[in-house]
Design a protein around this motif. Structure first.
Motif, PDB file in Angstrom:
ATOM      1  N   ARG A   9      36.070  41.370  40.333  1.00 53.74           N
ATOM      2  CA  ARG A   9      35.031  41.824  41.264  1.00 53.74           C
ATOM      3  C   ARG A   9      34.357  43.097  40.763  1.00 53.74           C
ATOM      4  NH1 ARG A   9      33.177  40.638  45.520  1.00 53.74           N
ATOM      5  NH2 ARG A   9      34.622  38.899  45.724  1.00 53.74           N
ATOM      6  N   VAL A  10      35.192  44.005  40.269  1.00 46.88           N
ATOM      7  CA  VAL A  10      34.657  45.323  39.904  1.00 46.88           C
ATOM      8  C   VAL A  10      34.049  45.322  38.500  1.00 46.88           C
ATOM      9  CG1 VAL A  10      35.285  47.756  39.578  1.00 46.88           C
ATOM     10  CG2 VAL A  10      36.296  46.465  41.458  1.00 46.88           C
ATOM     11  N   HIS A  11      34.666  44.586  37.579  1.00 48.81           N
ATOM     12  CA  HIS A  11      34.240  44.661  36.181  1.00 48.81           C
ATOM     13  C   HIS A  11      33.641  43.354  35.647  1.00 48.81           C
ATOM     14  CE1 HIS A  11      36.060  48.599  35.944  1.00 48.81           C
ATOM     15  NE2 HIS A  11      37.175  48.109  36.434  1.00 48.81           N
ATOM     16  N   GLN A  54      46.738  47.834  33.545  1.00 51.51           N
ATOM     17  CA  GLN A  54      47.873  47.345  34.336  1.00 51.51           C
ATOM     18  C   GLN A  54      47.873  45.809  34.379  1.00 51.51           C
ATOM     19  OE1 GLN A  54      47.753  49.072  38.246  1.00 51.51           O
ATOM     20  NE2 GLN A  54      49.584  48.017  38.939  1.00 51.51           N
ATOM     21  N   TYR A 104      46.026  39.288  42.861  1.00 49.71           N
ATOM     22  CA  TYR A 104      45.137  40.236  43.540  1.00 49.71           C
ATOM     23  C   TYR A 104      44.499  41.208  42.545  1.00 49.71           C
ATOM     24  CZ  TYR A 104      46.918  38.621  48.024  1.00 49.71           C
ATOM     25  OH  TYR A 104      47.230  37.844  49.109  1.00 49.71           O
ATOM     26  N   LEU A 105      45.313  41.687  41.613  1.00 48.50           N
ATOM     27  CA  LEU A 105      44.776  42.646  40.641  1.00 48.50           C
ATOM     28  C   LEU A 105      43.691  41.977  39.788  1.00 48.50           C
ATOM     29  CD1 LEU A 105      44.962  45.515  39.553  1.00 48.50           C
ATOM     30  CD2 LEU A 105      46.860  44.790  38.084  1.00 48.50           C
ATOM     31  N   SER A 110      43.343  49.925  36.053  1.00 47.13           N
ATOM     32  CA  SER A 110      43.607  48.610  36.651  1.00 47.13           C
ATOM     33  C   SER A 110      43.610  47.525  35.582  1.00 47.13           C
ATOM     34  CB  SER A 110      42.547  48.277  37.709  1.00 47.13           C
ATOM     35  OG  SER A 110      42.640  49.163  38.785  1.00 47.13           O
ATOM     36  N   ALA A 137      41.781  39.500  40.715  1.00 42.41           N
ATOM     37  CA  ALA A 137      40.590  39.333  41.559  1.00 42.41           C
ATOM     38  C   ALA A 137      39.826  40.650  41.657  1.00 42.41           C
ATOM     39  CB  ALA A 137      41.002  38.852  42.949  1.00 42.41           C
ATOM     40  N   LYS A 138      40.560  41.747  41.737  1.00 40.57           N
ATOM     41  CA  LYS A 138      39.899  43.050  41.827  1.00 40.57           C
ATOM     42  C   LYS A 138      39.166  43.380  40.527  1.00 40.57           C
ATOM     43  CE  LYS A 138      42.009  47.136  41.588  1.00 40.57           C
ATOM     44  NZ  LYS A 138      42.764  48.350  42.007  1.00 40.57           N
ATOM     45  N   PRO A 154      51.561  39.289  42.558  1.00 46.73           N
ATOM     46  CA  PRO A 154      50.688  40.442  42.813  1.00 46.73           C
ATOM     47  C   PRO A 154      49.512  40.524  41.833  1.00 46.73           C
ATOM     48  CG  PRO A 154      52.834  41.168  41.987  1.00 46.73           C
ATOM     49  CD  PRO A 154      52.928  39.700  42.197  1.00 46.73           C
ATOM     50  N   CYS A 165      39.569  50.778  32.546  1.00 46.00           N
ATOM     51  CA  CYS A 165      40.258  51.619  33.535  1.00 46.00           C
ATOM     52  C   CYS A 165      41.729  51.224  33.659  1.00 46.00           C
ATOM     53  CB  CYS A 165      39.571  51.521  34.888  1.00 46.00           C
ATOM     54  SG  CYS A 165      39.849  49.962  35.725  1.00 46.00           S
TER      55      CYS A 165
END
Ligand code: FE2
Ligand code: FE2
Lengths: 101, 218
Positions: free
Chosen positions: A25-27, A81, A18-19, A78, A21-22, A15, A76
């Motif tokens: 993408r975001v940061h 985590q 995915y985290l 995410s 990759a997010k 999992p 943040c």
């Protein structure tokens, strides 16, 4: 693809692919190391079982790219985590030459 | 299949939007359906792969029904129905979600009873239903929705999705479901939806910290 039961770190990492990759993408714009981190996480998640030296090297890269799994100030939830999860994966990774699976 | 909606452009999956996020999730659901179809073949031959079937049902209940259909029924569909009272297509989609829930229940009951043939029948029914359902949404409903929703509505819907995905379910649950879907894909020789960069971008586009509210951060 392994035919034996996967080691715990691999289940923990699936999992996090995915985290990571997010987070990239975001940061990734303000924290470019996050793009590299996502690539390292994906490589480790899809790596062949039994490649002890590669796993150990990728585990060290996780620590380097996250500054010892310490989120930057103001990061943040995410990011927290992700780093927490990767620290657990790195701790569960076998040292080179010691892996069971 | 030509339809009267063919003149509408397909869902633009290069842009994060209320419909592209759902289209990205469709690709993961289709991945699980392909694995479920392979399980149905084995079950029909009397070999019910119970552990994998349980995992597939967990993803279908949690990711496909609770999260994905939840976004549709509670957020996207009401936004469309508010613009066109009595909007027909969403009523059809809601009815198919109900049909799907009955088949998920039937699969769960067959699994609990060890009924391989019954499981195979319900699984095939579910696979057929959901594939057709996803086709209708991607090819018709979402094309219409893409035309209907303005930028402000789109942003509000994305914000509401974020609440479901992060506040209600939690990042951990969402990504755990994707990981189970990937394990099943590996077991049954199905391609992972996330190996497509565009799909991975959609599946990871929105961050609970709200920095990801805008179209894809590149
Ligand atoms: Fe639907
Ligand atoms: Fe859908």
């Amino acid at each position: 693809m392994t035919t034996t039961a996967s080691p715990v770190w691999r289940d923990q990492l699936a999992p996090l692919r995915y985290l990571a990759a997010k987070v990239a993408r975001v940061h990734g714009g303000s924290h470019p190391a996050m793009a590299t981190l996502a690539e390292v996480v994906a490589t480790l998640a899809d790596s062949q079982a039994g490649d002890h030296a590669a796993h150990a090297a990728l585990g060290r890269r996780l620590g380097e790219l996250t500054g010892g799994f310490r989120p930057w100030s103001g990061a943040c939830a995410s990011v927290h985590q992700l780093f927490l999860g990767l620290a657990a994966v790195a701790a569960a990774l076998p040292a080179a030459g010691a892996e069971q699976a | 299949m030509p339809s009267c909606h063919d003149h509408l452009p397909p869902v633009d999956c290069d842009r994060v939007s209320a419909v592209s996020i759902l289209s990205g999730e469709h690709r993961v659901i289709l991945q699980v359906l392909a694995a479920l179809e392979a399980m149905a073949v084995r079950s029909a031959a009397g070999d019910l792969p119970a552990a994998d079937a349980r995992d597939a049902l967990e993803v279908l209940r949690t990711f496909a029904d609770k999260c994905h259909h939840g976004k549709e029924e509670d957020i996207l569909f009401p936004a469309l129905e508010a613009q066109v009272p009595g909007f027909g297509p969403t009523q059809v989609m809601r009815a198919e979600h109900v049909e799907g829930r009955a088949l998920i229940r039937a699969m769960g009951e067959a699994l609990a009873a060890g009924g391989a043939a019954t499981f195979a029948d319900a699984a095939r029914g579910y696979v057929d239903l959901l594939r057709a359902h996803i086709g209708k949404e991607d090819d018709i409903l979402f094309r219409i929705a893409q035309e209907m929703l303005g930028p402000e509505q789109d942003a509000a819907i994305l914000d509401a999705y974020r609440r479901i995905e992060h506040d209600d379910m939690g990042d951990g649950t969402h990504f755990r479901m994707l990981a189970i879907a990937d394990r099943l894909a590996g077991t049954y020789g199905v391609a992972r939806a996330s190996d497509d960069a565009q799909t991975m971008a959609l599946l990871t586009a929105v961050c609970g910290c709200r920095h990801g509210a805008n179209p894809i951060h590149a």
